[in-house]
Design a protein around this motif. Sequence first.
Motif, PDB file in Angstrom:
ATOM      1  N   TRP A 100      32.190  84.438  25.562  1.00 32.67           N
ATOM      2  CA  TRP A 100      31.477  84.912  26.791  1.00 32.67           C
ATOM      3  C   TRP A 100      32.192  84.890  28.064  1.00 32.67           C
ATOM      4  N   SER A 101      33.267  83.906  28.082  1.00 34.76           N
ATOM      5  CA  SER A 101      34.268  83.887  29.176  1.00 34.76           C
ATOM      6  C   SER A 101      35.343  85.115  29.019  1.00 34.76           C
ATOM      7  N   LYS A 102      35.614  85.567  27.757  1.00 33.88           N
ATOM      8  CA  LYS A 102      36.548  86.822  27.578  1.00 33.88           C
ATOM      9  C   LYS A 102      35.822  88.091  28.127  1.00 33.88           C
ATOM     10  N   VAL A 103      34.523  88.234  27.750  1.00 36.46           N
ATOM     11  CA  VAL A 103      33.882  89.435  28.123  1.00 36.46           C
ATOM     12  C   VAL A 103      33.550  89.231  29.829  1.00 36.46           C
ATOM     13  N   ILE A 104      33.403  88.314  30.300  1.00 32.39           N
ATOM     14  CA  ILE A 104      33.135  88.054  31.764  1.00 32.39           C
ATOM     15  C   ILE A 104      34.424  88.519  32.512  1.00 32.39           C
ATOM     16  N   SER A 105      35.483  87.778  32.173  1.00 31.03           N
ATOM     17  CA  SER A 105      36.800  87.977  32.837  1.00 31.03           C
ATOM     18  C   SER A 105      37.120  89.193  32.828  1.00 31.03           C
ATOM     19  N   SER A 106      36.776  90.160  31.872  1.00 33.03           N
ATOM     20  CA  SER A 106      37.248  91.643  31.616  1.00 33.03           C
ATOM     21  C   SER A 106      36.311  92.402  31.248  1.00 33.03           C
ATOM     22  N   PHE A 107      35.196  92.237  32.222  1.00 35.99           N
ATOM     23  CA  PHE A 107      33.778  92.820  32.086  1.00 35.99           C
ATOM     24  C   PHE A 107      34.101  94.424  31.962  1.00 35.99           C
ATOM     25  N   LYS A 108      34.931  94.981  32.975  1.00 35.27           N
ATOM     26  CA  LYS A 108      35.158  96.599  32.788  1.00 35.27           C
ATOM     27  C   LYS A 108      35.835  97.042  31.769  1.00 35.27           C
ATOM     28  N   ASP A 109      36.550  96.277  30.925  1.00 36.07           N
ATOM     29  CA  ASP A 109      37.373  96.465  29.692  1.00 36.07           C
ATOM     30  C   ASP A 109      36.192  96.899  28.522  1.00 36.07           C
ATOM     31  N   TYR A 110      35.077  95.803  28.589  1.00 35.69           N
ATOM     32  CA  TYR A 110      33.905  95.675  27.664  1.00 35.69           C
ATOM     33  C   TYR A 110      33.013  96.715  27.831  1.00 35.69           C
ATOM     34  N   TYR A 111      32.642  96.719  29.226  1.00 34.85           N
ATOM     35  CA  TYR A 111      31.642  97.601  29.596  1.00 34.85           C
ATOM     36  C   TYR A 111      31.856  98.440  30.939  1.00 34.85           C
ATOM     37  N   HIS A 133      28.821  99.838  33.050  1.00 36.55           N
ATOM     38  CA  HIS A 133      27.830  98.969  33.253  1.00 36.55           C
ATOM     39  C   HIS A 133      28.040  97.854  34.203  1.00 36.55           C
ATOM     40  N   ASP A 134      28.505  98.043  35.395  1.00 29.66           N
ATOM     41  CA  ASP A 134      28.705  97.031  36.275  1.00 29.66           C
ATOM     42  C   ASP A 134      27.205  96.244  36.509  1.00 29.66           C
ATOM     43  N   TYR A 135      26.227  97.006  36.529  1.00 31.58           N
ATOM     44  CA  TYR A 135      24.835  96.567  36.772  1.00 31.58           C
ATOM     45  C   TYR A 135      24.356  95.371  35.988  1.00 31.58           C
TER      46      TYR A 135
END
Length: 476
Positions: A427-438, A441-443
């Motif tokens: 979860w921390s990994k996704v949150i810290s690089s959110f634009k890489d995973y989504y 989907h900033d919303y």
Amino acid sequence: MKFEIGIESFINNYLKALKEKNAVVFIGAGMSVSQGFFDWKRLLKPIADKLGLDIEEEQHDLTSLAQFFVDDHGGIRGELDQIIVEEYGKTTMSVSENHRILARLPIQIYWTTNYDRLIEKALLEQGKTPDIKKAQSDLTVNLPKRDAIIYKMHGDIETVSETVLTKHEYEDYNKNRELFSNAFKSDYVSRTFLFIGFSFTDPNLDYLISRIRTTLGQNIKPDYYFIKKETITRAQRRQELKVNSLKKYGLNPLWINDYSEITSILKEIESRFLRTTILISGSADDYGSFGEKRAIELLHDLSKNLSHNSYKILTGFGWGVGSAVINGVLDNMQTEGNQNIDNYLIMRPFPQFETKGKNLKELWKDYRKKFIPLAGIAIFVFGNRKNKTTGVLEEATGVIDEFNIAFESGLLLVPIGATGYVSESLWSKVISSFKDYYPNHDYLLDDFKTLGDSRIENSVIIQTVIKIINKLNLRQ
């Protein structure tokens, strides 16, 4: 990805047909042209030349051209067959991306007027077993454990003497291939068809569809076909008139400017279909601050609610997780009064013994690479295990492997950080690089942040997960 309203409507209808196992694809010559095959005009040019005719003048009635050639040879097809085989042999045809997407989708019935074997090859590449019907006698037997049926209504290049090509063969079709006609009419009345690479100039198919319309009148369902927009004014008018005529048969045009758009649309269908299957990945020897009772309730209620929202669940039966997930799905099935588990659940328990010279770790990695792409979204929970030697609690590396494989396979990843352990790290990994995973989907960022709060109640976790997944599936 968003498309114009006509394409969007088609995608939604076809997805529904796929889920209900009522989707059919009809493959015409246009699907093979892009792979090195030639159209019938080029195929029959040597025949026109031998007859002393101009193929440009004969191209609007090629079946008659083929008939002229046979008649000119005393009614014998031998030389015509030889020419067709030689022309096929001049090109090396390979499976296209469109064939591969269609083979990956859960389509159970394929119709084609093509002689080539590209869709068969594509299905075999996917590890599927096609039951090929190229002659009437084939319709009387069923291949065991088949995954799909391919109706080759005009025959196959491997039995070229039995193909349908001349005018008389078209005229006699409903006598000599009546079982194909009946099978087509049965499928066409009850299933959703998508025509690809088909120009609707085939006299036999035109007759069959017109008979269906005559029988059903206005009570016809929608079917679809791709059509490339003409750029010349005179051709545009003719195209418009043809489209209006086909609408009377329930055939709806899917307008494209370039044939590459077909691939984009098929990819979108595949992506959206996969996103209706949710992988729940995780394992737990310890449930941490959750405690066993609350953890089991969370897993049960999460899978039950996802199932109730028409999502299929994929599980590898992870230790301490799988049973609760399965029970949640079964609970929803009981509520809905449906006992067809294949519509709700895909179970892939891991092999427990070494085979083929591979250790279990290698086997499990290969196994994950095969079953994880069956889903389009992956949820991650907990993620710990006890070391078999020391008994010490440690991170579940298998959950990490599933996260990495899921990402490489194009799945959308939803770690529930609140459950702790590996899932918290993911979860921390996704949150810290959110634009890489989504990237688009900033919303969704605030919803993902909510999933990392260990203080929230189970109901909030479940509501948030379903909210995220619904948005990813374009559901409001």
